[in-house]
Design an enzyme around this catalytic site. Structure first.
Site, short mmCIF file in Angstrom:
data_model
loop_
_atom_site.label_atom_id
_atom_site.label_comp_id
_atom_site.label_asym_id
_atom_site.label_seq_id
_atom_site.Cartn_x
_atom_site.Cartn_y
_atom_site.Cartn_z
N HIS A 83 0.84 -1.19 0.00
CA HIS A 83 0.00 0.00 0.00
C HIS A 83 0.87 1.24 0.00
O HIS A 83 1.82 1.34 0.76
CB HIS A 83 -0.92 0.04 1.22
CG HIS A 83 -1.77 1.27 1.25
ND1 HIS A 83 -2.91 1.40 0.50
CD2 HIS A 83 -1.61 2.45 1.89
CE1 HIS A 83 -3.43 2.59 0.68
NE2 HIS A 83 -2.65 3.26 1.52
N ASP A 162 -15.53 2.48 7.65
CA ASP A 162 -14.50 3.44 7.28
C ASP A 162 -15.05 4.49 6.32
O ASP A 162 -14.75 5.67 6.44
CB ASP A 162 -13.29 2.73 6.65
CG ASP A 162 -12.26 3.73 6.15
OD1 ASP A 162 -11.70 4.46 7.00
OD2 ASP A 162 -12.04 3.82 4.93
N ARG A 169 -15.17 12.56 9.16
CA ARG A 169 -13.89 13.20 9.50
C ARG A 169 -13.61 14.38 8.58
O ARG A 169 -13.06 15.41 8.99
CB ARG A 169 -12.75 12.18 9.40
CG ARG A 169 -12.73 11.19 10.56
CD ARG A 169 -11.84 10.00 10.26
NE ARG A 169 -10.48 10.40 9.96
CZ ARG A 169 -9.62 9.68 9.24
NH1 ARG A 169 -9.99 8.50 8.74
NH2 ARG A 169 -8.40 10.12 9.00
N SER A 184 -7.72 3.50 9.43
CA SER A 184 -8.51 3.55 8.20
C SER A 184 -7.81 2.78 7.08
O SER A 184 -8.40 1.92 6.41
CB SER A 184 -8.71 5.03 7.81
OG SER A 184 -9.11 5.17 6.47
N LYS A 188 -8.78 -1.39 5.49
CA LYS A 188 -9.06 -1.74 4.09
C LYS A 188 -8.14 -2.86 3.60
O LYS A 188 -8.55 -3.74 2.84
CB LYS A 188 -8.93 -0.49 3.21
CG LYS A 188 -10.12 0.45 3.41
CD LYS A 188 -9.99 1.76 2.67
CE LYS A 188 -9.19 2.76 3.45
NZ LYS A 188 -9.56 4.16 3.24
N1 URA Z 1 -6.27 7.49 3.40
C1 URA Z 1 -7.13 6.64 3.96
O1 URA Z 1 -7.47 5.62 3.39
N2 URA Z 1 -7.65 6.95 5.17
C2 URA Z 1 -7.33 8.06 5.82
O2 URA Z 1 -7.81 8.26 6.90
C3 URA Z 1 -6.43 8.96 5.22
C4 URA Z 1 -5.91 8.64 4.00
#
Ligand code: URA
Ligand code: CA
Length: 432
Positions: A83, A162, A169, A184, A188
């Site tokens: 990632h 999320d 947020r 977050s 994923k």
């Molecule tokens: N990218 C994400 O997937 N989540 C965040 O909170 C910030 C950047």
């Protein structure tokens, strides 16, 4: 019976939350029984009071389990996912996937489109005529077992918690909280089925995290969460003070990926792929040391196996594998326009964000979900930080289907700085 008001108060006062309390919040917010106003103040309490590694692990798992989870257990071997925390012209996924697969690491890549300066990995791959990512889960798994590599479009209902929290947020000034960002991102990756995770945390002007200190904290938080929840996780912090490689744009980046797999890619992009690829081989138990991993990766570039496998991936998913030998088969823009330097000197800064905006103005990316990308267009930098340049010489070449590209030209001239003193190129890898 748990009450949200008590959970908020506990975090407000800086006390550590339990697994039950965190799950209560995530489940309640996702199903709508906890209202936005309570979730908002709770996020703000986390922003100020932060979270322990245990709390972040519970939050990550609760979000990962809030929707569908991809089961990759039918794929043999350790599934390693990479990632990257974003950046401009980051072509690493296109290169790393066939590169590590050619060394025996199963690559089961789920990828998205997303908004931004250029398309996501999916859009880039779709610059190859016929390539499609709408394959069934069965075909996806079978293909990874046969070929070691497949790419599937994101579908289903992954991490709804999320999605909902990220949107909240965004409007409550709680995006830039390290525990919230880290959980977050990690939620994923876990929902997508990774056994092991290699993180590329970008730092600098073109990155989400602008300072090295913040980038380190984010990397540490994600590595701690991964290990807390039983996934082998490692991180590299890499430079985004200028775009990676030369190309920014979909087909242009595919071409750059092919050149890199041929062994003729830009130095920075090649190096980052070798560093990240080595970590992936180690995480998959396919190498004994960094040196061993690096030498395996260099071997499959030199003997053509990585490029060959990229061709096989393209063929398996409906595209024309000939592009790996003839990148000129990729969509090409009608015009190529040089962006001339206004003075003589050395390139001292390239604002990656603004270069990204210039590419987007040409049509390379989406501002809204409905926008249609022009896969052929983008920017190819001719100079990077540290290079000398003469007045009138090209800083970049625009590939465009619009004759009038004045806005992009001006952006590039304004955001590629030139000084009189000689400048050192920035180091690519800050920490491993
Ligand atoms: N990218 C994400 O997937 N989540 C965040 O909170 C910030 C950047
Ligand atoms: Ca690039």
């Amino acid at each position: 019976m748990l009450r949200m008001v008590d959970v908020i108060q506990k975090k407000r006062d800086g006390r550590e939350l339990t697994k039950e309390e965190i799950e209560f919040f995530v489940n309640g917010y996702t199903d709508g029984s906890i209202p936005d106003y309570q979730a908002s103040v709770f996020l703000m309490a986390i922003y100020f009071q932060k979270m322990t590694t245990e709390e972040q692990g519970y939050l990550t798992m609760a979000m990962a389990e809030s929707g569908d989870q991809i089961d990759l257990s039918a794929i043999e071997g350790i599934k390693v996912d990479k990632h990257s925390t974003g950046g401009v012209g980051d072509t690493t996924t296109l290169i790393l996937a066939p590169l590590v697969a050619a060394c025996g690491v199963p690559v089961a890549k789920m990828s998205g489109r997303g908004l931004g300066h250029t398309g996501g990995t999916l859009d880039k791959l779709e610059a190859i005529e016929g390539f499609h990512v709408e394959i069934s889960t069965e075909q996806f798994i079978e293909q990874v077992n046969d070929l070691k590599i497949a790419v599937i479009g994101q579908s289903g209902n992954l991490t709804p918690a999320d999605k909902k929290l990220y949107a909240l947020r965004d409007v409550t000034a709680t995006v830039d909280s390290i525990p919230l960002i880290a959980s977050s991102i990690m939620s994923k990756k876990l929902a997508a089925g990774a056994d092991a995770i290699v993180l590329d945390v970008k730092t600098g002007a073109g990155a989400f995290m602008k300072t090295l200190e913040d980038s380190k904290q984010l990397a540490d938080a994600m590595v701690a969460i991964g290990n807390e929840v039983g996934r082998n996780t490692s991180a590299v912090i890499s430079d985004m003070s200028q775009p990676l490689g030369f190309a920014i744009g979909n087909a242009l980046e595919v071409k750059e990926a092919i050149e890199t797999l041929q062994g003729n890619g830009p130095d920075d992009l090649t190096e980052l792929c070798l560093v990240l690829g080595s970590k992936m081989l180690l995480a998959a138990n396919k190498a004994e040391s960094e040196e061993d991993a690096r030498s395996q990766l260099q071997t499959v570039i030199k003997n053509g196996e990585a490029l060959q496998l990229f061709g096989e991936l393209i063929k398996a998913q409906g595209g024309n594998p000939e592009v790996t030998k003839h990148p000129e088969l990729l969509p090409q823009a009608q015009y190529q326009i040089e962006v001339p330097a206004k003075t003589t000197g050395y390139v001292s800064a390239i604002d990656a964000d603004e270069v990204g905006v210039a590419a987007m103005l040409l049509g390379a990316g989406r501002a809204t979900k409905e926008d249609v990308i022009d896969l052929a267009v983008g920017i190819v930098l001719q100079k990077k930080i540290g290079d000398s340049v003469k007045e009138g010489e090209a800083l970049a070449i625009l590939h465009t289907n619009k004759q009038d590209a004045e806005d992009s030209i001006k952006l590039l001239q304004d955001h590629i700085s030139i000084t009189q003193e000689k400048i050192q190129a920035p180091s690519l890898i800050h920490t491993r």
